[in-house]
Design a protein around this motif. Sequence first.
Motif, PDB file in Angstrom:
ATOM      1  N   ALA A  57       0.853  -1.156  -0.023  1.00 47.16           N
ATOM      2  CA  ALA A  57       0.023   0.183   0.054  1.00 47.16           C
ATOM      3  C   ALA A  57       1.025   1.205   0.037  1.00 47.16           C
ATOM      4  N   GLU A  58       1.967   1.138   0.800  1.00 48.15           N
ATOM      5  CA  GLU A  58       2.796   2.335   0.807  1.00 48.15           C
ATOM      6  C   GLU A  58       3.665   2.527  -0.706  1.00 48.15           C
ATOM      7  N   GLN A  59       4.034   1.346  -1.385  1.00 46.54           N
ATOM      8  CA  GLN A  59       4.488   1.470  -2.460  1.00 46.54           C
ATOM      9  C   GLN A  59       3.767   2.121  -3.441  1.00 46.54           C
ATOM     10  N   GLU A  60       2.434   1.624  -3.390  1.00 41.11           N
ATOM     11  CA  GLU A  60       1.357   2.140  -4.523  1.00 41.11           C
ATOM     12  C   GLU A  60       0.649   3.454  -4.171  1.00 41.11           C
ATOM     13  N   ASN A  61       1.101   4.005  -2.925  1.00 40.64           N
ATOM     14  CA  ASN A  61       0.714   5.402  -2.553  1.00 40.64           C
ATOM     15  C   ASN A  61      -0.835   5.172  -2.218  1.00 40.64           C
ATOM     16  N   VAL A  62      -1.356   4.250  -1.778  1.00 44.93           N
ATOM     17  CA  VAL A  62      -2.680   4.037  -1.353  1.00 44.93           C
ATOM     18  C   VAL A  62      -2.746   4.131   0.132  1.00 44.93           C
ATOM     19  N   THR A  63      -3.285   5.529   0.358  1.00 44.40           N
ATOM     20  CA  THR A  63      -3.128   5.841   1.821  1.00 44.40           C
ATOM     21  C   THR A  63      -4.726   6.288   2.186  1.00 44.40           C
ATOM     22  N   GLU A  64      -4.658   6.629   3.629  1.00 44.68           N
ATOM     23  CA  GLU A  64      -5.889   7.100   4.109  1.00 44.68           C
ATOM     24  C   GLU A  64      -6.455   8.250   3.409  1.00 44.68           C
ATOM     25  N   GLN A  65      -5.403   9.280   3.132  1.00 42.65           N
ATOM     26  CA  GLN A  65      -5.911  10.360   2.382  1.00 42.65           C
ATOM     27  C   GLN A  65      -6.638  10.278   1.367  1.00 42.65           C
ATOM     28  N   LEU A  66      -6.146   9.262   0.534  1.00 37.95           N
ATOM     29  CA  LEU A  66      -6.776   8.685  -0.793  1.00 37.95           C
ATOM     30  C   LEU A  66      -8.348   8.081  -0.680  1.00 37.95           C
ATOM     31  N   LYS A  67      -8.289   7.443   0.610  1.00 35.59           N
ATOM     32  CA  LYS A  67      -9.657   6.728   0.768  1.00 35.59           C
ATOM     33  C   LYS A  67     -10.690   7.866   1.164  1.00 35.59           C
ATOM     34  N   ALA A  68     -10.252   8.915   1.835  1.00 34.18           N
ATOM     35  CA  ALA A  68     -10.936  10.295   2.149  1.00 34.18           C
ATOM     36  C   ALA A  68     -11.394  10.818   1.011  1.00 34.18           C
ATOM     37  N   ASP A  69     -10.424  11.025   0.261  1.00 40.17           N
ATOM     38  CA  ASP A  69     -10.559  11.855  -1.135  1.00 40.17           C
ATOM     39  C   ASP A  69     -11.293  11.085  -2.188  1.00 40.17           C
ATOM     40  N   ASN A  70     -11.164   9.914  -2.568  1.00 41.97           N
ATOM     41  CA  ASN A  70     -11.487   9.239  -3.679  1.00 41.97           C
ATOM     42  C   ASN A  70     -11.779   7.676  -3.183  1.00 41.97           C
ATOM     43  N   GLN A  71     -12.871   7.257  -2.735  1.00 42.55           N
ATOM     44  CA  GLN A  71     -13.168   6.021  -2.114  1.00 42.55           C
ATOM     45  C   GLN A  71     -13.167   4.968  -3.430  1.00 42.55           C
ATOM     46  N   ILE A  72     -13.648   5.484  -4.568  1.00 44.14           N
ATOM     47  CA  ILE A  72     -13.766   4.438  -5.642  1.00 44.14           C
ATOM     48  C   ILE A  72     -12.084   4.192  -6.216  1.00 44.14           C
ATOM     49  N   GLU A  73     -11.497   4.972  -6.219  1.00 43.92           N
ATOM     50  CA  GLU A  73      -9.863   4.947  -6.759  1.00 43.92           C
ATOM     51  C   GLU A  73      -9.265   4.035  -5.690  1.00 43.92           C
ATOM     52  N   TRP A  74      -9.577   4.335  -4.420  1.00 47.65           N
ATOM     53  CA  TRP A  74      -8.883   3.544  -3.443  1.00 47.65           C
ATOM     54  C   TRP A  74      -9.354   2.160  -3.254  1.00 47.65           C
ATOM     55  N   VAL A  75     -10.553   1.669  -3.679  1.00 48.18           N
ATOM     56  CA  VAL A  75     -11.011   0.490  -3.754  1.00 48.18           C
ATOM     57  C   VAL A  75     -10.252  -0.141  -4.937  1.00 48.18           C
ATOM     58  N   ARG A  76     -10.259   0.250  -5.950  1.00 53.62           N
ATOM     59  CA  ARG A  76      -9.657  -0.354  -7.270  1.00 53.62           C
ATOM     60  C   ARG A  76      -8.351  -0.539  -6.868  1.00 53.62           C
ATOM     61  N   GLN A  77      -7.594   0.654  -6.243  1.00 55.34           N
ATOM     62  CA  GLN A  77      -6.061   0.202  -6.138  1.00 55.34           C
ATOM     63  C   GLN A  77      -5.871  -0.808  -5.174  1.00 55.34           C
ATOM     64  N   ILE A  78      -6.621  -0.981  -4.077  1.00 58.14           N
ATOM     65  CA  ILE A  78      -6.739  -1.942  -3.175  1.00 58.14           C
ATOM     66  C   ILE A  78      -6.888  -3.449  -3.766  1.00 58.14           C
ATOM     67  N   GLN A  79      -7.698  -3.474  -4.439  1.00 58.73           N
ATOM     68  CA  GLN A  79      -8.190  -4.817  -5.217  1.00 58.73           C
ATOM     69  C   GLN A  79      -7.125  -4.944  -6.343  1.00 58.73           C
ATOM     70  N   THR A  80      -6.405  -4.022  -7.050  1.00 58.61           N
ATOM     71  CA  THR A  80      -5.525  -4.343  -7.767  1.00 58.61           C
ATOM     72  C   THR A  80      -4.150  -4.991  -7.011  1.00 58.61           C
ATOM     73  N   PHE A  81      -3.766  -4.348  -6.012  1.00 60.94           N
ATOM     74  CA  PHE A  81      -2.558  -4.947  -5.288  1.00 60.94           C
ATOM     75  C   PHE A  81      -2.711  -6.078  -4.542  1.00 60.94           C
ATOM     76  N   GLY A  82      -4.191  -6.308  -4.285  1.00 64.63           N
ATOM     77  CA  GLY A  82      -4.623  -7.635  -3.806  1.00 64.63           C
ATOM     78  C   GLY A  82      -4.268  -8.723  -4.287  1.00 64.63           C
ATOM     79  N   PHE A  83      -4.541  -8.603  -5.741  1.00 63.93           N
ATOM     80  CA  PHE A  83      -4.111  -9.747  -6.668  1.00 63.93           C
ATOM     81  C   PHE A  83      -2.648  -9.728  -6.860  1.00 63.93           C
ATOM     82  N   SER A  84      -1.757  -8.945  -6.794  1.00 60.89           N
ATOM     83  CA  SER A  84      -0.210  -8.965  -6.908  1.00 60.89           C
ATOM     84  C   SER A  84       0.296  -9.759  -5.417  1.00 60.89           C
ATOM     85  N   LEU A  85      -0.481  -9.160  -4.480  1.00 64.74           N
ATOM     86  CA  LEU A  85       0.144  -9.883  -3.059  1.00 64.74           C
ATOM     87  C   LEU A  85      -0.355 -11.376  -2.969  1.00 64.74           C
ATOM     88  N   LYS A  86      -1.295 -11.650  -3.662  1.00 65.64           N
ATOM     89  CA  LYS A  86      -1.468 -13.267  -3.770  1.00 65.64           C
ATOM     90  C   LYS A  86      -0.411 -14.015  -4.634  1.00 65.64           C
TER      91      LYS A  86
END
Length: 118
Positions: free
Chosen positions: A86-115
């Motif tokens: 999340a730190e590498q991809e710049n997925v922060t709590e600020q992004l979550k507050a500003d743009n929840q849809i983008e935050w979810v998209r990025q979380i899902q994207t690196f969720g697959f790379s984590l697997k």
Amino acid sequence: MDKYIFDESNGLWYELQGDYYIPCLIFSEEETQPIGLWGQRHKEYLKEHKQFLYTSMLIDGTLNSYLADIDRRAQERLLLLTKQIAEQENVTEQLKADNQIEWVRQIQTFGFSLKSQL
């Protein structure tokens, strides 16, 4: 013949059932610890590939606490990896507050790379 005997060489009690003495295996309270996904997977690995170790730990009463510890450490490692990615991809709590849809998209994207890293 005695109903119960104690074997000092292995520290187990045996109960006479018919013509045979069967070990009295009673699991302690520690054995009721819940085991999560990672502990269950490791248990299957031990059963398949390390049968002697699995059986020894089961008889000693150490298997459950060992698997619970494996599960706890795997969960901690997963959380650490998630945080680092999340730190590498710049997925922060600020992004979550500003743009929840983008935050979810990025979380899902690196969720697959984590697997793929596991």
